[in-house]
Design a protein around this motif. Structure first.
Motif, short mmCIF file in Angstrom:
data_model
loop_
_atom_site.label_atom_id
_atom_site.label_comp_id
_atom_site.label_asym_id
_atom_site.label_seq_id
_atom_site.Cartn_x
_atom_site.Cartn_y
_atom_site.Cartn_z
N ALA A 1 0.85 -1.21 0.00
CA ALA A 1 0.00 0.00 0.00
C ALA A 1 0.88 1.25 0.00
O ALA A 1 0.59 2.22 -0.72
CB ALA A 1 -0.91 -0.01 1.23
N ARG B 1 3.93 1.57 -1.14
CA ARG B 1 4.61 1.74 -2.43
C ARG B 1 3.64 2.29 -3.47
O ARG B 1 4.00 3.16 -4.27
CB ARG B 1 5.22 0.42 -2.88
CG ARG B 1 6.46 0.09 -2.05
CD ARG B 1 7.08 -1.24 -2.39
NE ARG B 1 7.93 -1.64 -1.28
CZ ARG B 1 9.22 -1.93 -1.38
NH1 ARG B 1 9.81 -1.91 -2.55
NH2 ARG B 1 9.92 -2.27 -0.33
N ARG B 2 2.42 1.79 -3.44
CA ARG B 2 1.43 2.30 -4.41
C ARG B 2 1.15 3.77 -4.15
O ARG B 2 1.12 4.59 -5.07
CB ARG B 2 0.13 1.52 -4.28
CG ARG B 2 0.19 0.17 -4.92
CD ARG B 2 -1.18 -0.45 -4.87
NE ARG B 2 -1.26 -1.63 -5.71
CZ ARG B 2 -2.41 -2.22 -6.02
NH1 ARG B 2 -3.53 -1.75 -5.56
NH2 ARG B 2 -2.41 -3.29 -6.79
N ALA B 3 0.91 4.08 -2.88
CA ALA B 3 0.55 5.45 -2.53
C ALA B 3 1.71 6.40 -2.85
O ALA B 3 1.51 7.48 -3.42
CB ALA B 3 0.21 5.52 -1.05
N ALA C 1 4.12 5.91 -4.96
CA ALA C 1 4.32 5.99 -6.40
C ALA C 1 3.35 7.02 -7.00
O ALA C 1 3.70 7.80 -7.89
CB ALA C 1 4.11 4.63 -7.04
N HIS C 2 2.14 7.03 -6.46
CA HIS C 2 1.14 7.99 -6.94
C HIS C 2 1.60 9.42 -6.68
O HIS C 2 1.55 10.28 -7.56
CB HIS C 2 -0.20 7.72 -6.24
CG HIS C 2 -1.30 8.59 -6.74
ND1 HIS C 2 -1.63 9.77 -6.11
CD2 HIS C 2 -2.12 8.48 -7.81
CE1 HIS C 2 -2.62 10.35 -6.78
NE2 HIS C 2 -2.94 9.58 -7.82
N ARG C 3 2.07 9.66 -5.48
CA ARG C 3 2.54 11.01 -5.13
C ARG C 3 3.80 11.37 -5.93
O ARG C 3 3.98 12.53 -6.31
CB ARG C 3 2.88 11.09 -3.63
CG ARG C 3 1.70 10.86 -2.70
CD ARG C 3 0.76 12.06 -2.70
NE ARG C 3 -0.27 11.90 -1.69
CZ ARG C 3 -1.57 11.80 -1.95
NH1 ARG C 3 -2.01 11.81 -3.21
NH2 ARG C 3 -2.44 11.69 -0.97
N ARG D 1 4.44 10.50 -8.87
CA ARG D 1 4.07 10.81 -10.26
C ARG D 1 3.27 12.11 -10.36
O ARG D 1 3.43 12.86 -11.31
CB ARG D 1 3.23 9.68 -10.85
CG ARG D 1 4.03 8.45 -11.20
CD ARG D 1 3.10 7.39 -11.74
NE ARG D 1 3.77 6.11 -11.83
CZ ARG D 1 4.53 5.73 -12.85
NH1 ARG D 1 4.73 6.56 -13.84
NH2 ARG D 1 5.08 4.54 -12.85
N HIS E 1 10.28 8.86 -9.81
CA HIS E 1 9.57 7.66 -9.35
C HIS E 1 10.41 6.40 -9.52
O HIS E 1 10.00 5.33 -9.11
CB HIS E 1 8.24 7.51 -10.08
CG HIS E 1 8.39 7.34 -11.55
ND1 HIS E 1 8.69 8.41 -12.38
CD2 HIS E 1 8.30 6.25 -12.35
CE1 HIS E 1 8.76 7.97 -13.63
NE2 HIS E 1 8.54 6.67 -13.63
N TYR E 2 11.58 6.55 -10.13
CA TYR E 2 12.49 5.40 -10.19
C TYR E 2 13.27 5.33 -8.89
O TYR E 2 13.68 6.37 -8.35
CB TYR E 2 13.44 5.51 -11.38
CG TYR E 2 12.78 5.09 -12.67
CD1 TYR E 2 12.78 3.76 -13.05
CD2 TYR E 2 12.14 6.02 -13.47
CE1 TYR E 2 12.16 3.36 -14.22
CE2 TYR E 2 11.51 5.63 -14.64
CZ TYR E 2 11.53 4.29 -15.01
OH TYR E 2 10.91 3.89 -16.15
N VAL E 3 13.46 4.16 -8.40
CA VAL E 3 14.10 3.99 -7.09
C VAL E 3 15.47 3.34 -7.26
O VAL E 3 15.78 2.81 -8.35
CB VAL E 3 13.22 3.14 -6.16
CG1 VAL E 3 11.94 3.87 -5.84
CG2 VAL E 3 12.95 1.78 -6.78
#
Lengths: 390, 442
Positions: free
Chosen positions: A263, A265-267, A269-271, A273, A352-354
């Motif tokens: 959750a 990572r998804r959240a 990633a959204h921020r 982007r 957003h690349y880690v």
């Protein structure tokens, strides 16, 4: 299966002879005025404390603070600087949970809307889990930790503001009244040197994991507060680095480990982007950051997970904390960080690349080696002297 | 070959007198000692004083008059004094070593006797030298004084002429001048030798008189050192690194022990505590000198005192560290588009190893070297394992996991067409690269 404890050994920091200075005594190591470390949650604090200790062994002390919902203390770490032992001071911590959450929610409409038990953000969270007033902690539920941050958001912001000021905004270097021309020259020179040093990027390094609750919530919310304070204080240039730990390293610690981490990572990633956007906190405290991303760079550090069974052991966890701190210290050392980020920027990778970080280090404790040699020499001298007949 | 040398050769223990004789021979502790001080420390040649030649030009004559009128030229005093100081340092260190080896104050008593005897002889030489120097000074001063008194206001060459007419000839004056320079040089060497030998005697005296103090201090010091936790106070320092250099087995060289002992004896501490304090202080100083300069040399030194291996110890340690680093998990299933940057940080920022793709940077301290790797090119979504996503979707059916309302709303929007699990819009194309399994290494 219940395994009996068969063997005890003394913890490294448990022995405290009288000649060890008090924990708050200043360690004679220069401060790193370009880095602020913010450690969130239990594992963030553990790794942050180790990171600061390793930095101390490497010759500089970054400013560090911590935020947590758990009042458990960290086990002390001991370092040797010169001929003296020191207990490494623990980063000052903001302990969430001081306010009466029921009263706070009752008094604020925004909080009421967000944290109605059993609904919205608190959907599916058991009433029992919410009774953490006495016990502290957020029981692996990120929304509960977030509720704590939301309730004490102004205090948290003040805590972060103080940390940023202490870390980056040095007191003005002016010559004292009645100073001679020479003293004024020296003061001016020092001020110039400091300005030149401060021309380097101010790094804010935030440590958190997604598998638990406090790190999970802080990792998403604190960037709002931090960017707002950075703007208020006009600190520039700033590089915000997020360091995300796990999830394999925390395998089996709670039943929510994998879901929480996914959750986050998804959240995040959204921020990363779309930007942080607008967020309204209690008492009309509003932060509008538009397309500002939470972090300029995100580092990932993970461990191998449980080597036997479904849950990592305490030893495996501690080993991971050590390894993560080592990797972080190696990655963030200026020479390497600047080179690595320069290359990454050249490759035009989006934020957003880690970056996964791994490391290994050989170390010689120069002070300890010298003490060992001195001791052996002393022994040899005493042997020579004691063998002489009277 | 002397009897002592023969016995030494067959490993038969020497008696104290023979040990004293050996020590004195090794350190030139005899009448030849002043001669050792008049040597150039680098070339070993005898220091030559200023010499005037007999076949004189007019220019030389001017020089002679100027020099004869003043005192000796000298010029080697500083070198002689430095030589004497170096000899004293070495001899005291040697004395401390022999004192330690012989285990007897009789040895020191022997040194005292021998030293006193040599000083007596050197003082005899000193008296004779001084007498001769006085004679030369008088011989050189007389004609000049007379000439000055008789012909005040006369010209320069007239004064030289008077010298020729004086009690001694110009060639004799030159010869006396040269002899005086040699004597001045030797007198300085003699004086330094007497001072240095006196210091050696004083040291030996101290060792005899304070032997009991030294012995007691040594016994107490040893006991303290052997007490558990003497050095570390029982503390285990925080050192989580993957390779730590330990020089526990490194035995300090005898020279270092002698040097500490010599420094302690020179300070002549009066009680046990003072002895122990000095031993501790000087041992720390000496340890600092012995300590390798950085981790690279420390590893080499550690390897040198351990079991011999054919390979370069740095390569062995470096490969170990690389293995440790590369065995750390990457976890997400890599897509093949990632790239890695690998750095090696070294004590001086110079490459320790040659390897393709390895960059070298400066370590924060000389006591660290290591590797760090950045693997880039993965998006956050790609680092989510499939099992974690399934766990999240399973959990979301029972409880909320997100902390912001907008994300919940977005999740609900994505879910609304059916209750089946569907990825968020934010986790779109990236998951195409995901395959099953969540533990993978490169």
């Amino acid at each position: 299966m219940i395994r009996p404890i068969e063997r005890l050994s003394r913890h490294s920091g448990a022995v405290r002879p009288a000649n060890i200075p008090a924990p708050n005594q200043d360690i004679p190591v220069p401060k790193d005025r370009q880095t602020l470390l913010i450690a969130a949650g239990g594992s963030g604090r553990e790794i942050g404390y180790r990171y600061v200790t390793l930095c101390c062994l490497s010759g500089t002390l970054p400013h560090a603070v911590a935020i947590d919902t758990d009042q458990a203390e960290l086990a002390p770490l001991m370092v040797r600087v010169g001929d003296h032992w020191f207990e490494m001071p623990k980063p000052p911590r903001f302990l969430l949970g001081n306010a009466d959450w029921q009263e706070a929610i009752a008094q604020d409409a925004i909080l009421r809307a967000r944290y109605t038990p059993g609904q919205g953000l608190l959907r599916g969270i058991q009433a029992w889990d919410m009774r953490f007033q006495a016990l502290r902690g957020a029981f692996g539920h990120p929304p509960l930790a977030q509720m704590r941050i939301d309730i004490e958001v102004r205090e948290v912001a003040d805590f972060l503001r103080r940390a940023l000021v202490e870390a980056f905004v040095a007191p003005p270097q002016v010559a004292p009244p009645g100073a001679s021309d020479w003293e004024k020259l020296v003061a001016a020179r020092r001020a110039l040197q400091r300005n030149q040093e401060e021309a380097r990027i101010h790094r804010i390094v935030m440590l958190f994991s997604g598998a638990g609750s406090t790190g999970h919530a802080a990792g998403q919310t604190l960037p709002y507060l931090l960017w707002q304070i950075i703007r208020d204080l006009n600190i520039a240039p700033v590089e915000m680095i997020g360091v995300l730990f796990g999830p394999h390293a925390y395998e089996g610690l709670t039943q929510y480990t994998w879901a929480n981490d996914a959750a986050l990572r998804r959240a995040l990633a959204h921020r990363m982007r779309h930007g942080l956007g607008k967020r309204t906190f209690r008492e009309d405290f509003e932060v509008d950051l538009g397309t500002q991303v939470p972090f300029d760079h995100i580092l990932l550090i993970d461990g191998p997970g449980a080597q036997s069974g479904h849950k990592v052991s305490d030893v495996e966890l501690r080993t991971f904390y050590d390894q993560a701190a080592l990797a972080l210290r190696a990655a963030l050392q200026r020479e390497i960080w600047d080179a690595a980020i320069g290359q990454i920027n050249n490759d035009n990778l989006g934020a957003h690349y880690v970056h996964i970080v791994r490391s290994a280090e050989a170390f010689a404790d120069g002070d300890a080696l010298r003490a060992t040699l001195a001791r052996r020499l002393e022994m040899r001298v005493y042997e020579a002297l004691s063998q002489n007949d009277a | 070959m002397t009897a002592a040398t023969i016995r030494e050769t067959v490993n038969e223990p020497l008696n104290i007198n023979e040990q004293v004789a050996n020590f004195c021979r090794a350190r030139h502790l005899d009448e030849s000692l002043p001669g050792e001080f008049v040597r150039d420390p680098i070339s070993g040649r005898v220091l030559q004083p200023v010499v005037l030649e007999v076949n004189l030009s007019r220019k030389d004559l001017v020089a002679i008059v100027q020099r004869l009128r003043s005192g000796p030229v000298g010029g080697h005093e500083a070198t002689i004094r430095n030589n004497a100081e170096a000899w004293l340092d070495d001899t005291l260190a040697d004395l401390a070593r022999w004192f330690g080896m012989t285990r007897s104050k009789t040895f020191c008593e022997g040194i005292v006797r021998r030293g006193e005897e040599i000083i007596r002889r050197l003082e005899g030489i000193q008296v004779a030298q001084s007498k001769r120097l006085g004679e030369i000074e008088r011989s050189l001063a007389q004609p000049i004084r007379e000439a000055r008194e008789r012909r005040k206001g006369f010209g320069f060459f007239d004064r030289i002429f008077r010298i020729f007419q004086a009690a001694i000839s110009i060639s004799e004056s030159i010869s006396l001048f040269n002899e005086r320079e040699v004597l001045v040089r030797d007198a300085e060497a003699l004086k330094c030798a007497i001072t240095a030998i006196t210091e050696v005697i004083s040291e030996a005296h101290y060792a005899i008189q304070r032997q009991e103090v030294l012995r007691k201090a040594a016994v107490e010091g040893k006991e303290a050192l052997l007490r558990p936790g003497y050095d570390t106070a029982g503390i285990v320092p925080f050192t989580p690194q993957h390779y730590r250099v330990a020089l526990d087995r490194f035995d300090p060289p005898d020279d270092a022990v002698s040097a500490v002992l010599a420094k302690v004896l020179r300070e002549k501490p009066q009680d046990e505590q003072a002895v122990r304090d000095l031993v501790t202080r000087f041992a720390k100083e000496e340890a600092k000198r012995l300590l390798p300069l950085d981790i690279v040399r420390a590893i080499e030194q550690e390897a040198a005192i351990s079991e011999a291996v054919d390979e370069d110890p740095l390569v062995i340690v470096g490969e170990h560290l690389l293995n440790v680093m590369q065995s750390q998990p990457l976890h997400p299933k890599l897509t093949g588009r990632e790239f890695a940057q690998t750095f090696c940080y070294t004590p001086d920022g110079q490459p320790l190893f040659d390897a393709d793709g390895l960059q070298t940077r400066l370590a924060p301290t000389p006591w660290q070297f290591g590797f760090v790797q950045f693997v880039s090119g993965l998006s956050l979504e790609q680092t989510c394992s499939e099992s974690a996503i399934k766990a999240l979707e399973r959990d979301l059916r029972e409880r909320n996991v997100y902390i912001f309302e907008d994300l919940i709303e977005q999740e609900n929007v994505e879910r609304s067409p059916s209750e089946e699990s569907a990825p968020l819009a934010i986790a779109d194309a990236a998951f195409e690269h995901q395959t099953s399994g969540n533990h993978s290494n490169t």
